[in-house]
Design a protein around this motif. Sequence first.
Motif, mmCIF file in Angstrom:
data_model
loop_
_atom_site.group_PDB
_atom_site.id
_atom_site.type_symbol
_atom_site.label_atom_id
_atom_site.label_comp_id
_atom_site.label_asym_id
_atom_site.label_seq_id
_atom_site.Cartn_x
_atom_site.Cartn_y
_atom_site.Cartn_z
ATOM 1 N N MET A 121 -3.735 -4.124 -79.722
ATOM 2 C CA MET A 121 -3.720 -3.302 -80.928
ATOM 3 C C MET A 121 -5.108 -3.199 -81.554
ATOM 4 N N LEU A 122 -5.898 -4.256 -81.408
ATOM 5 C CA LEU A 122 -7.224 -4.278 -82.013
ATOM 6 C C LEU A 122 -8.303 -3.752 -81.071
ATOM 7 N N GLY A 123 -7.883 -3.268 -79.885
ATOM 8 C CA GLY A 123 -8.854 -2.724 -78.948
ATOM 9 C C GLY A 123 -9.723 -3.773 -78.290
ATOM 10 N N LEU A 124 -9.263 -5.033 -78.259
ATOM 11 C CA LEU A 124 -10.058 -6.131 -77.700
ATOM 12 C C LEU A 124 -9.707 -6.315 -76.231
ATOM 13 N N ASP A 125 -10.178 -5.388 -75.374
ATOM 14 C CA ASP A 125 -9.795 -5.384 -73.970
ATOM 15 C C ASP A 125 -10.156 -6.677 -73.259
ATOM 16 N N ASN A 126 -11.342 -7.227 -73.561
ATOM 17 C CA ASN A 126 -11.771 -8.455 -72.882
ATOM 18 C C ASN A 126 -10.858 -9.630 -73.177
ATOM 19 N N ALA A 127 -10.243 -9.619 -74.342
ATOM 20 C CA ALA A 127 -9.317 -10.692 -74.695
ATOM 21 C C ALA A 127 -7.906 -10.386 -74.215
ATOM 22 N N ALA A 128 -7.531 -9.105 -74.205
ATOM 23 C CA ALA A 128 -6.149 -8.729 -73.897
ATOM 24 C C ALA A 128 -5.766 -9.065 -72.461
ATOM 25 N N THR A 129 -6.662 -8.809 -71.508
ATOM 26 C CA THR A 129 -6.312 -9.028 -70.103
ATOM 27 C C THR A 129 -6.007 -10.491 -69.789
ATOM 28 N N PRO A 130 -6.884 -11.440 -70.102
ATOM 29 C CA PRO A 130 -6.535 -12.836 -69.797
ATOM 30 C C PRO A 130 -5.305 -13.326 -70.554
ATOM 31 N N VAL A 164 -0.713 0.649 -77.721
ATOM 32 C CA VAL A 164 -0.980 1.022 -79.117
ATOM 33 C C VAL A 164 -2.276 0.348 -79.574
ATOM 34 N N THR A 165 -3.224 1.139 -80.046
ATOM 35 C CA THR A 165 -4.531 0.618 -80.446
ATOM 36 C C THR A 165 -4.874 1.073 -81.849
ATOM 37 N N LEU A 166 -5.052 0.121 -82.744
ATOM 38 C CA LEU A 166 -5.453 0.442 -84.110
ATOM 39 C C LEU A 166 -6.950 0.699 -84.228
ATOM 40 N N VAL A 167 -7.726 0.094 -83.331
ATOM 41 C CA VAL A 167 -9.174 0.168 -83.434
ATOM 42 C C VAL A 167 -9.754 0.694 -82.110
ATOM 43 N N PRO A 168 -9.754 2.009 -81.879
ATOM 44 C CA PRO A 168 -10.218 2.579 -80.603
ATOM 45 C C PRO A 168 -11.742 2.666 -80.540
ATOM 46 N N VAL A 169 -12.405 1.521 -80.549
ATOM 47 C CA VAL A 169 -13.863 1.479 -80.647
ATOM 48 C C VAL A 169 -14.517 2.215 -79.477
ATOM 49 N N PRO A 189 -5.084 11.774 -84.450
ATOM 50 C CA PRO A 189 -4.340 12.283 -83.291
ATOM 51 C C PRO A 189 -4.172 11.242 -82.188
ATOM 52 N N MET A 190 -5.199 10.413 -81.976
ATOM 53 C CA MET A 190 -5.092 9.384 -80.942
ATOM 54 C C MET A 190 -4.033 8.346 -81.294
ATOM 55 N N LEU A 191 -3.983 7.933 -82.567
ATOM 56 C CA LEU A 191 -2.961 6.986 -82.987
ATOM 57 C C LEU A 191 -1.563 7.588 -82.826
ATOM 58 N N MET A 192 -1.437 8.880 -83.111
ATOM 59 C CA MET A 192 -0.145 9.540 -82.930
ATOM 60 C C MET A 192 0.267 9.527 -81.454
ATOM 61 N N ALA A 193 -0.686 9.812 -80.575
ATOM 62 C CA ALA A 193 -0.375 9.864 -79.147
ATOM 63 C C ALA A 193 0.008 8.490 -78.597
ATOM 64 N N THR A 194 -0.760 7.462 -78.969
ATOM 65 C CA THR A 194 -0.460 6.129 -78.441
ATOM 66 C C THR A 194 0.825 5.560 -79.059
ATOM 67 N N THR A 195 1.131 5.939 -80.308
ATOM 68 C CA THR A 195 2.396 5.526 -80.917
ATOM 69 C C THR A 195 3.572 6.178 -80.212
ATOM 70 N N ALA A 196 3.443 7.469 -79.876
ATOM 71 C CA ALA A 196 4.504 8.150 -79.133
ATOM 72 C C ALA A 196 4.707 7.493 -77.776
ATOM 73 N N SER A 197 3.613 7.118 -77.128
ATOM 74 C CA SER A 197 3.700 6.449 -75.831
ATOM 75 C C SER A 197 4.496 5.150 -75.935
ATOM 76 N N THR A 198 4.189 4.343 -76.950
ATOM 77 C CA THR A 198 4.888 3.065 -77.124
ATOM 78 C C THR A 198 6.350 3.265 -77.502
ATOM 79 N N PHE A 199 6.612 4.109 -78.469
ATOM 80 C CA PHE A 199 7.981 4.304 -78.943
ATOM 81 C C PHE A 199 8.874 4.865 -77.843
#
Length: 423
Positions: A121-130, A164-169, A189-199
């Motif tokens: 959600m915070l866009g922290l890809d390096n942390a999310a994968t492990p 779902v990403t709140l912070v698309p850095v 618009p990006m938050l709308m798209a990723t929210t639709a994807s999750t829901f």
Amino acid sequence: MHYLFIGFLLLGIAAAVIRALGGSPEALSGTMQAMFGAADLAVQVSIGLIGVLTLWTGLFRLAEKSGLAEWVARGVTPLLGRLMPGAVAAPVVNPPPPDADQEAGQTDPMAPVTMNLSANMLGLDNAATPLGLKAMESLQARNPTPDTATDSQIMFLVLNTSSVTLVPVTVLMYRAQQGAADPADIYLPMLMATTASTFIGVWFTARLQKIRLFDPVILAAAGIWLLLLFALGMLAWALPTEAAATLSSSIGNGILLAVVALFLILAHRAKLDAYSTFIDGAKEGFHLAVRLIPFLVAMLVAIAVLREGGVLDLLLNGIRVVAVWAGFDTRFVDALPVAMLKPLSGSGARAMMLEVMQTHGVDSLAGRMAAIMQGSTETTFYVLAVYFGSVGVVKLRYALLCGIVADMAGLLTAIFVTYLFFG
């Protein structure tokens, strides 16, 4: 995975042969080079993950031993327990291998699941994968059929691939680099798209798993998320361009550093030997990165052959013809390469997004749509290969279908909201 693997390879090879017979003999050599290049890339990706996995598995061990992970898990179990009931109720039947954490089977699986989703959600890809790999290992400990995906693992995959990403850095940074007049104008618009994807992804998966979504806890969580989405969207809309991008970056990096500091402080309060505990967890990350190599080689090679063979180009040309025949605006087709590559390759989709921006303009409809698509979903096939491959799951059941449904929801919403905001 068997049918997916041979299907991608044979379809790509067939397309390359047809192109060669049609007067493009370089298609054969290009496809072979793509195979070897993808195999090298898989090893590079795995090696690149060693440091990140080692760091975050070590830090997560501190969170486990200090009790933080269990405390966080108890807070979200009412929600995730309804979406993944098997992860809470199932006993440990498949302990992790000897070189992994011997206590992982005893850890509440909601702890790493929660931390992985928070990092996403915070866009922290390096942390999310492990953290995601740790979560999958914990879910696998409760899998009575180790080679087959459980319902909980499939739901976890959908939550990851819908992203779902709140912070698309990252996407905002690329738009700024390409000279966008307002890099943050795609934020809402990006938050709308990723929210639709999750829901949509969660709804579809829940239907297959017969999970009741009209539950007060689930409805409350969805309502809170939508309110947060609205508030952040209004904030991004109101702030100047540079301030919005700086805010996004500061939020993500600030929270990441705060989390690391919290791990260390709680480890000290629990009177742990933080250094030794970190090293013990870090060893697990090293071994895990090595175990990923064959799974990544198989999937990345198959995707490279499919792409280099010309299958995606053929599909795009067909869509353009149909759009013209139906009388639709065809500008969206210029952004579709990103949509085609996004489920297959994150780096490929990123490169295609930059190509669309450079070819059509970063502030063109296609340029904005490509950026929104890039931030709307995750790389489903990569997640399948890495997450399921890390625990030896080869029978996916309907996991791919659910992931693709989530992807399609996000990508179609990206097209719609781009026309709505910028068309």
